[in-house]
Design a protein around this motif. Structure first.
Motif, PDB file in Angstrom:
ATOM      1  N   SER A 155       0.857  -1.187   0.000  1.00 52.62           N
ATOM      2  CA  SER A 155       0.000   0.000   0.000  1.00 52.62           C
ATOM      3  C   SER A 155       0.892   1.235   0.000  1.00 52.62           C
ATOM      4  O   SER A 155       2.088   1.144   0.317  1.00 52.62           O
ATOM      5  N   ALA A 156       0.282   2.379  -0.303  1.00 51.79           N
ATOM      6  CA  ALA A 156       1.041   3.625  -0.175  1.00 51.79           C
ATOM      7  C   ALA A 156       1.309   3.919   1.295  1.00 51.79           C
ATOM      8  O   ALA A 156       2.339   4.494   1.643  1.00 51.79           O
ATOM      9  N   THR A 157       0.377   3.523   2.150  1.00 53.80           N
ATOM     10  CA  THR A 157       0.576   3.705   3.597  1.00 53.80           C
ATOM     11  C   THR A 157       1.895   3.048   4.008  1.00 53.80           C
ATOM     12  O   THR A 157       2.742   3.668   4.659  1.00 53.80           O
TER      13      THR A 157
ATOM     14  N   SER B 266       0.047   5.080  -4.766  1.00 58.41           N
ATOM     15  CA  SER B 266      -0.949   4.145  -4.236  1.00 58.41           C
ATOM     16  C   SER B 266      -1.594   3.423  -5.408  1.00 58.41           C
ATOM     17  O   SER B 266      -1.949   4.058  -6.412  1.00 58.41           O
TER      18      SER B 266
ATOM     19  N   ALA C 177       0.180   9.438  -4.005  1.00 60.68           N
ATOM     20  CA  ALA C 177      -0.930   8.466  -4.021  1.00 60.68           C
ATOM     21  C   ALA C 177      -1.917   8.783  -5.141  1.00 60.68           C
ATOM     22  O   ALA C 177      -2.500   7.878  -5.743  1.00 60.68           O
ATOM     23  N   HIS C 178      -2.101  10.081  -5.434  1.00 54.79           N
ATOM     24  CA  HIS C 178      -3.105  10.487  -6.430  1.00 54.79           C
ATOM     25  C   HIS C 178      -2.515  10.733  -7.811  1.00 54.79           C
ATOM     26  O   HIS C 178      -3.277  11.003  -8.736  1.00 54.79           O
TER      27      HIS C 178
ATOM     28  N   ALA D   7      -3.076   8.550   6.205  1.00 51.39           N
ATOM     29  CA  ALA D   7      -1.838   7.775   6.005  1.00 51.39           C
ATOM     30  C   ALA D   7      -0.601   8.672   5.934  1.00 51.39           C
ATOM     31  O   ALA D   7       0.475   8.296   6.439  1.00 51.39           O
ATOM     32  N   THR D   8      -0.735   9.844   5.324  1.00 51.39           N
ATOM     33  CA  THR D   8       0.412  10.745   5.154  1.00 51.39           C
ATOM     34  C   THR D   8       1.019  11.092   6.513  1.00 51.39           C
ATOM     35  O   THR D   8       2.236  11.034   6.705  1.00 51.39           O
TER      36      THR D   8
ATOM     37  N   TYR E  35     -10.347  16.796   1.637  1.00 48.06           N
ATOM     38  CA  TYR E  35     -10.312  15.907   2.781  1.00 48.06           C
ATOM     39  C   TYR E  35     -10.838  16.619   4.023  1.00 48.06           C
ATOM     40  O   TYR E  35     -10.755  17.839   4.090  1.00 48.06           O
TER      41      TYR E  35
ATOM     42  N   ASP F 239       4.220  12.127  -1.496  1.00 47.59           N
ATOM     43  CA  ASP F 239       3.059  11.252  -1.368  1.00 47.59           C
ATOM     44  C   ASP F 239       2.278  11.441  -2.668  1.00 47.59           C
ATOM     45  O   ASP F 239       1.465  12.355  -2.803  1.00 47.59           O
TER      46      ASP F 239
ATOM     47  N   VAL G 210       1.947  16.286  -0.847  1.00 43.43           N
ATOM     48  CA  VAL G 210       0.858  15.451  -1.383  1.00 43.43           C
ATOM     49  C   VAL G 210       0.277  16.132  -2.628  1.00 43.43           C
ATOM     50  O   VAL G 210      -0.095  17.302  -2.571  1.00 43.43           O
TER      51      VAL G 210
ATOM     52  N   LYS H 229      -7.591   4.203  -7.315  1.00 46.18           N
ATOM     53  CA  LYS H 229      -6.507   5.052  -7.816  1.00 46.18           C
ATOM     54  C   LYS H 229      -6.315   4.888  -9.332  1.00 46.18           C
ATOM     55  O   LYS H 229      -6.850   3.969  -9.936  1.00 46.18           O
TER      56      LYS H 229
ATOM     57  N   GLY I 141      -2.302  -1.919  -3.012  1.00 42.26           N
ATOM     58  CA  GLY I 141      -0.883  -1.953  -3.352  1.00 42.26           C
ATOM     59  C   GLY I 141      -0.310  -0.564  -3.476  1.00 42.26           C
ATOM     60  O   GLY I 141      -1.010   0.433  -3.283  1.00 42.26           O
TER      61      GLY I 141
ATOM     62  N   THR J 265      -5.196  16.072   3.757  1.00 43.28           N
ATOM     63  CA  THR J 265      -4.750  14.808   3.161  1.00 43.28           C
ATOM     64  C   THR J 265      -5.436  13.650   3.865  1.00 43.28           C
ATOM     65  O   THR J 265      -6.146  13.842   4.854  1.00 43.28           O
ATOM     66  N   PHE J 266      -5.167  12.464   3.361  1.00 44.51           N
ATOM     67  CA  PHE J 266      -5.650  11.252   4.017  1.00 44.51           C
ATOM     68  C   PHE J 266      -4.737  10.956   5.220  1.00 44.51           C
ATOM     69  O   PHE J 266      -3.547  11.275   5.198  1.00 44.51           O
TER      70      PHE J 266
END
Ligand SMILES: Cc1ncc(COP(=O)(O)O)c(C=O)c1O
Length: 388
Positions: free
Chosen positions: A54-56, A181, A154-155, A83-84, A328, A152, A126, A186, A193, A80-81
């Motif tokens: 995962s990106a996490t 991510s 992820a996006h 996880a960051t 967010y 980050d 991010v 995504k 993943g 952000t989410f």
């Protein structure tokens, strides 16, 4: 009309790719994960890539591989989410929150500059909605203060931006460590993943080792060589990507250009249809020399022109059958973060003001033009009913 916020279609090729791996007898990290790493490296033009769960996990590994921990500060955003920021807390470092640019919703480099002190080790930037951050400014800060830039991303798989007056590069090569991510929603997915990209061989090797408990040999290496002996050189994580997951990514990345083109096309449909309502709704910004990845389509309500607030807007849009989201809720609004971040009222002015205005509209490659028009019609109806 009913338009869900998200929908994923697997192609026959996706199903065949996963089936092939399932039938092949090796399901955990192996050749398919390596194949995906190669395809991502080639696409982004980076030297090293490590597939992760995962990106996490990728962010946790990035901080560990950079030896960031207790006594260190890492500057990031609250827009952000979780996880960051959770990754910073989990490694023992202190998250320091800078405000965002109200237009891009990304970290404002001026605010970041004001938060740097002698304990600062890194910045986690991010790319909200797939729009790259102002990396020219962030890289300049990192150079000046000897900080590590962690992206980050992820996006933003598929995005590219200027890093100097002459160079435009893909997202994935800009930071000391860059994390994608591959979560289901995504731009590129492996169901669950992610991937860690870096130009630095030592960081890549350490991320790979740490992603599998700190073990010096992968399961495949041990299996192939019938060599059961291995060392654990440091205590690691369990964050490797299975071949079964990678098989989906290997298939989808082959048609990624077309998936990305669909996102661009949909963003253009929204723009063409909604620009005449711009007094009511601010549309996402677009910049020259930036190829954004359009992971999300975030509009901002001009609240002065509405008789209702954002939450009621979403409720009404939902009643009209349109799925939408909010990206967010600022992290300092969550109970778990209150005592950790200790944000004073008004300190994150643009983060808080932006949060009150944002609505994410449906945006995914499978969205049909008629559905986008359905979303726009619903918005027009709300403008007529509640605009002022
Ligand atoms: C900005 C951001 N960072 C990190 C993550 C974590 O990604 P993952 O679900 O792959 O762990 C997400 C997930 O949505 C995200 O939006």
């Amino acid at each position: 009309m009913k338009v869900p916020f998200f929908r994923l279609q697997s192609s026959a090729a996706d199903i065949a790719s996963v089936k092939k791996t399932l039938a092949g007898g090796w399901l955990t990290t192996g050749e398919r994960a390596a194949e995906l790493e190669t395809l991502v490296k080639e696409r982004c033009g980076t030297k090293h890539a490590v597939a992760v769960s995962s990106a996490t996990a990728g962010l946790q590994l990035a901080l560990a591989a950079l030896d960031i921990g207790a006594g260190d500060e890492v500057i990031t955003t609250a827009f952000t989410f979780t996880a960051t920021c959770a990754a910073i807390v989990q490694c023992g470092a202190k998250p320091v929150i800078a405000d965002i640019d109200p237009v891009t919703l990304n970290l404002d480099p001026h605010c970041v500059a004001g938060k740097i002190n002698k304990r600062t080790r890194a910045i986690i930037a991010v790319d909200i909605a797939g729009l790259p951050c102002d990396y020219r400014a962030l890289l300049a800060l990192c150079r000046k203060h000897k900080l590590k830039l962690i992206c980050d991303a992820a996006h933003s798989f598929g995005a590219a931006t200027r890093v100097s007056s002459k160079r435009t590069v893909a997202i994935g090569v800009i930071g000391a460590v860059n994390v994608f991510s591959f979560y289901s929603t995504k731009n590129l997915t492996t169901a669950e993943g992610g991937m860690v990209l870096t130009q630095n061989k030592n960081i890549a090797e350490r991320v790979r080792r740490l992603s599998l408990h700190g073990i010096t040999k992968s399961a495949l290496q041990r299996n192939r060589a019938a060599d059961w002996r291995y060392d654990i050189s440091e205590i690691g994580f369990k964050a490797n990507l299975s071949d079964l997951n990678a098989a989906l990514g290997v298939s989808r990345i082959q048609r990624f250009d077309s998936l990305l083109a669909s996102r661009h096309r949909i963003a253009k449909w929204y723009l063409d249809e909604l620009r005449r309502f711009e007094e009511y709704i601010e549309l996402p910004p677009q910049f020259e020399n930036t190829n954004q990845a359009w992971h999300l389509y975030i509009v901002k309500l001009n609240l002065k022109r509405w008789k209702i607030g954002r939450d009621r807007f979403i409720k009404e849009l939902t009643k009209l059958g349109i799925g939408c989201g909010v990206h967010y809720i600022p992290l300092h609004y969550f109970s778990a973060y209150k005592d950790i971040l200790k944000i004073q009222a008004g300190e994150l002015y643009h983060t808080e003001k932006s949060y009150a205005r944002v609505v994410s509209l449906p945006l995914y490659p499978e969205l049909k033009r008629s559905e986008v028009m359905g979303v726009c019609d619903a918005i027009k109806e709300l403008v007529q009913r509640y605009g002022k």
